[in-house]
Design a protein around this motif. Structure first.
Motif, PDB file in Angstrom:
ATOM      1  N   MET A 190      -3.233   9.548   8.906  1.00 14.67           N
ATOM      2  CA  MET A 190      -2.523   9.721   7.725  1.00 14.67           C
ATOM      3  C   MET A 190      -1.753   9.114   7.602  1.00 14.67           C
ATOM      4  O   MET A 190      -0.589   8.283   6.566  1.00 14.67           O
ATOM      5  N   GLY A 191      -0.474   9.299   8.689  1.00 12.84           N
ATOM      6  CA  GLY A 191       0.956   9.403   8.551  1.00 12.84           C
ATOM      7  C   GLY A 191       1.253   7.259   8.594  1.00 12.84           C
ATOM      8  O   GLY A 191       2.232   7.206   7.405  1.00 12.84           O
ATOM      9  N   ARG A 192       0.186   6.868   9.192  1.00 10.39           N
ATOM     10  CA  ARG A 192       0.532   5.801   9.415  1.00 10.39           C
ATOM     11  C   ARG A 192      -0.324   5.218   7.520  1.00 10.39           C
ATOM     12  O   ARG A 192       0.822   3.464   7.166  1.00 10.39           O
ATOM     13  N   ILE A 193      -0.412   5.475   6.317  1.00  7.79           N
ATOM     14  CA  ILE A 193      -0.961   5.098   5.825  1.00  7.79           C
ATOM     15  C   ILE A 193       0.588   4.685   4.835  1.00  7.79           C
ATOM     16  O   ILE A 193       0.775   3.899   4.048  1.00  7.79           O
ATOM     17  N   ALA A 194       1.368   5.468   4.914  1.00 10.15           N
ATOM     18  CA  ALA A 194       2.051   5.349   4.164  1.00 10.15           C
ATOM     19  C   ALA A 194       3.207   3.860   4.479  1.00 10.15           C
ATOM     20  O   ALA A 194       3.791   2.713   3.873  1.00 10.15           O
ATOM     21  N   GLY A 195       3.550   3.675   5.898  1.00  5.46           N
ATOM     22  CA  GLY A 195       3.493   2.387   6.339  1.00  5.46           C
ATOM     23  C   GLY A 195       3.083   0.931   6.137  1.00  5.46           C
ATOM     24  O   GLY A 195       3.608   0.300   6.091  1.00  5.46           O
ATOM     25  N   TYR A 196       1.658   1.651   5.928  1.00  5.22           N
ATOM     26  CA  TYR A 196       0.707   0.265   5.128  1.00  5.22           C
ATOM     27  C   TYR A 196       0.848   0.033   4.211  1.00  5.22           C
ATOM     28  O   TYR A 196       0.959  -1.189   3.756  1.00  5.22           O
ATOM     29  N   GLU A 197       1.152   0.794   3.403  1.00  6.31           N
ATOM     30  CA  GLU A 197       2.014   1.180   2.192  1.00  6.31           C
ATOM     31  C   GLU A 197       2.860   0.405   2.047  1.00  6.31           C
ATOM     32  O   GLU A 197       3.129  -0.742   0.671  1.00  6.31           O
ATOM     33  N   GLN A 198       4.030   0.364   2.803  1.00  5.73           N
ATOM     34  CA  GLN A 198       5.628  -0.052   2.489  1.00  5.73           C
ATOM     35  C   GLN A 198       5.252  -1.405   2.683  1.00  5.73           C
ATOM     36  O   GLN A 198       6.030  -2.389   2.208  1.00  5.73           O
ATOM     37  N   ALA A 199       4.398  -1.799   4.181  1.00  2.65           N
ATOM     38  CA  ALA A 199       4.395  -3.424   4.127  1.00  2.65           C
ATOM     39  C   ALA A 199       3.702  -4.623   3.430  1.00  2.65           C
ATOM     40  O   ALA A 199       3.385  -5.264   3.815  1.00  2.65           O
ATOM     41  N   GLY A 200       3.220  -3.887   2.748  1.00  2.19           N
ATOM     42  CA  GLY A 200       2.061  -4.184   1.770  1.00  2.19           C
ATOM     43  C   GLY A 200       1.156  -4.499   1.805  1.00  2.19           C
ATOM     44  O   GLY A 200       0.179  -5.416   1.413  1.00  2.19           O
ATOM     45  N   ILE A 201      -0.532  -3.711   2.834  1.00  2.00           N
ATOM     46  CA  ILE A 201      -0.680  -4.316   3.897  1.00  2.00           C
ATOM     47  C   ILE A 201      -2.360  -3.810   2.679  1.00  2.00           C
ATOM     48  O   ILE A 201      -2.358  -2.801   2.357  1.00  2.00           O
ATOM     49  N   GLN A 202      -3.215  -4.594   2.663  1.00  2.00           N
ATOM     50  CA  GLN A 202      -4.305  -4.551   1.517  1.00  2.00           C
ATOM     51  C   GLN A 202      -5.648  -3.984   2.533  1.00  2.00           C
ATOM     52  O   GLN A 202      -6.370  -3.479   2.047  1.00  2.00           O
ATOM     53  N   TRP A 203      -5.504  -4.777   3.872  1.00  2.00           N
ATOM     54  CA  TRP A 203      -6.684  -4.336   4.533  1.00  2.00           C
ATOM     55  C   TRP A 203      -6.714  -4.452   6.081  1.00  2.00           C
ATOM     56  O   TRP A 203      -5.590  -4.820   6.239  1.00  2.00           O
ATOM     57  N   VAL A 204      -7.022  -2.751   7.005  1.00  2.00           N
ATOM     58  CA  VAL A 204      -6.717  -2.953   7.684  1.00  2.00           C
ATOM     59  C   VAL A 204      -7.936  -2.941   8.548  1.00  2.00           C
ATOM     60  O   VAL A 204      -9.781  -3.322   8.087  1.00  2.00           O
ATOM     61  N   GLN A 205      -8.132  -3.899  10.181  1.00  2.00           N
ATOM     62  CA  GLN A 205      -9.201  -3.576  10.822  1.00  2.00           C
ATOM     63  C   GLN A 205      -9.826  -2.878  11.921  1.00  2.00           C
ATOM     64  O   GLN A 205      -8.262  -2.194  12.306  1.00  2.00           O
ATOM     65  N   VAL A 206     -11.104  -2.122  12.192  1.00  2.00           N
ATOM     66  CA  VAL A 206     -10.900  -1.626  13.106  1.00  2.00           C
ATOM     67  C   VAL A 206     -11.130  -1.977  14.200  1.00  2.00           C
ATOM     68  O   VAL A 206     -11.413  -2.501  14.544  1.00  2.00           O
ATOM     69  N   ARG A 207     -10.584  -1.081  15.314  1.00  2.00           N
ATOM     70  CA  ARG A 207     -10.472  -1.874  16.937  1.00  2.00           C
ATOM     71  C   ARG A 207     -10.711  -0.649  17.788  1.00  2.00           C
ATOM     72  O   ARG A 207     -10.047   0.630  17.983  1.00  2.00           O
ATOM     73  N   ALA A 208     -11.904  -0.536  18.431  1.00  2.00           N
ATOM     74  CA  ALA A 208     -12.242   0.477  19.293  1.00  2.00           C
ATOM     75  C   ALA A 208     -11.761  -0.138  20.394  1.00  2.00           C
ATOM     76  O   ALA A 208     -11.775  -1.360  20.995  1.00  2.00           O
ATOM     77  N   ARG A 209     -11.495   0.723  21.388  1.00  2.00           N
ATOM     78  CA  ARG A 209     -11.351   0.483  22.801  1.00  2.00           C
ATOM     79  C   ARG A 209     -12.417  -0.133  23.461  1.00  2.00           C
ATOM     80  O   ARG A 209     -13.334   1.058  24.563  1.00  2.00           O
ATOM     81  N   MET A 210     -12.790  -1.212  23.730  1.00  2.00           N
ATOM     82  CA  MET A 210     -14.305  -1.830  24.257  1.00  2.00           C
ATOM     83  C   MET A 210     -14.367  -1.537  25.948  1.00  2.00           C
ATOM     84  O   MET A 210     -14.141  -2.429  26.740  1.00  2.00           O
TER      85      MET A 210
END
Length: 296
Positions: A190-210
């Motif tokens: 949840m804390g990272r959302i503020a960073g995405y907002e500041q950076a103008g990110i519109q989409w995030v990608q899910v990355r699992a450790r495969m």
């Protein structure tokens, strides 16, 4: 080697893995070209393939040196020091300084996880079983706040949570380790959302450790694109439910799914941020490619 010294060495190696992964996540989020993004992804995959149990501080130094050599010291600093992930001050104190110096890398780990710390200090986000009264919330919040302030391990947070709930809820250490992992991971994501907002990110990608331990749940989510709007809505619903003390609504907003559950093409609206299940190792990263069409 004495047991205390051995444990210290093991913790430092585990911390080295976490520091490198966090730094590379930050760099990936801030990368301004596909070339830089691909370089970071390749290094992140290599580090995660090694895993925390085998990772050493010497490997940390080599990874950071390779990163600097490939992208240059200036771009590296801008990517690592961006706003999306604030790295723990404690990580710098327990060894990143030496690793950076030996690698010839000039960058700074000087900020606490500020957004996560703000959330931890709310005092209403954490519960154990069905215990969510003012007393238990305060005790658990104090433990999670201390975790982010001091940059401690999940094992230490589990100890603090167990001590905080002594006489209220008794359980074995595995239970408290699961509780600590879930509480800390949710707060940090949840804390990272503020960073995405500041950076103008519109989409995030899910990355699992495969690897062989990857669950069907995370395999089915790996590579998915989720809009920041969806994640913001999930966060807001979760925080609103927590604010009014509605435990079931909070659980519905951000459920812990069965690890064996695989998702189809259409994701439920409450699938956004990890953790998606207990002991989840999946993360989100900023998506910098072409704007997606059908994904939510």
């Amino acid at each position: 080697m004495k047991r205390e010294a051995l444990m210290e060495a093991v913790l430092k190696d585990a911390a080295a893995f976490e520091r490198v992964v966090a730094a590379l996540k930050a760099a990936f989020t801030r990368a301004w070209s596909l070339g830089h993004q691909n370089a970071v992804k390749r290094l992140l995959d290599e580090v995660q393939a090694i895993g925390p149990q085998a990772f050493t501080r010497e490997m940390e130094a080599r990874v950071l040196a390779a990163f600097e050599q490939e992208v240059g010291p200036g771009p590296m600093r801008r990517m690592v020091e961006g706003p999306v992930v604030n790295l723990s001050e404690a990580a710098w104190r327990i060894g990143a300084r030496e690793a950076a110096t030996s690698a010839g890398v000039d960058y700074r780990f000087g900020l606490k996880d500020r957004e996560a710390l703000k959330l931890a200090q709310r005092g209403d986000l954490y519960w154990v079983a069905n215990h969510w009264d003012a007393f238990t919330r305060k005790k658990l919040s104090d433990a999670v706040t201390r975790f982010f302030e001091e940059g401690q391990t999940y094992e230490k947070l589990a100890e603090w949570m167990r001590e905080a709930m002594a006489g209220v809820h008794e359980a074995g250490m595995r239970y408290w380790e699961l509780a600590a992992d879930t509480a800390a991971t949710k707060t940090r994501e949840m804390g990272r959302i503020a960073g995405y907002e500041q950076a103008g990110i519109q989409w995030v990608q899910v990355r699992a450790r495969m690897d062989e331990r990857t669950t069907p749940c995370c395999r089915s989510l790996h590579g998915r694109l989720i809009s920041l709007r969806t994640i913001q809505a999930q966060r807001d619903q979760y925080l609103e439910a927590a604010g009014r003390g509605h435990l079931e609504a909070a659980r519905a907003a951000w459920p812990m799914w069965e690890a064996g559950q695989a998702f189809g093409k259409e994701l439920p609206g409450n699938v956004g941020l990890p953790p998606y299940h207990f002991r989840c190792r999946t993360v989100t990263v900023a998506y910098l490619g072409p704007q997606p069409g059908s994904q939510r």
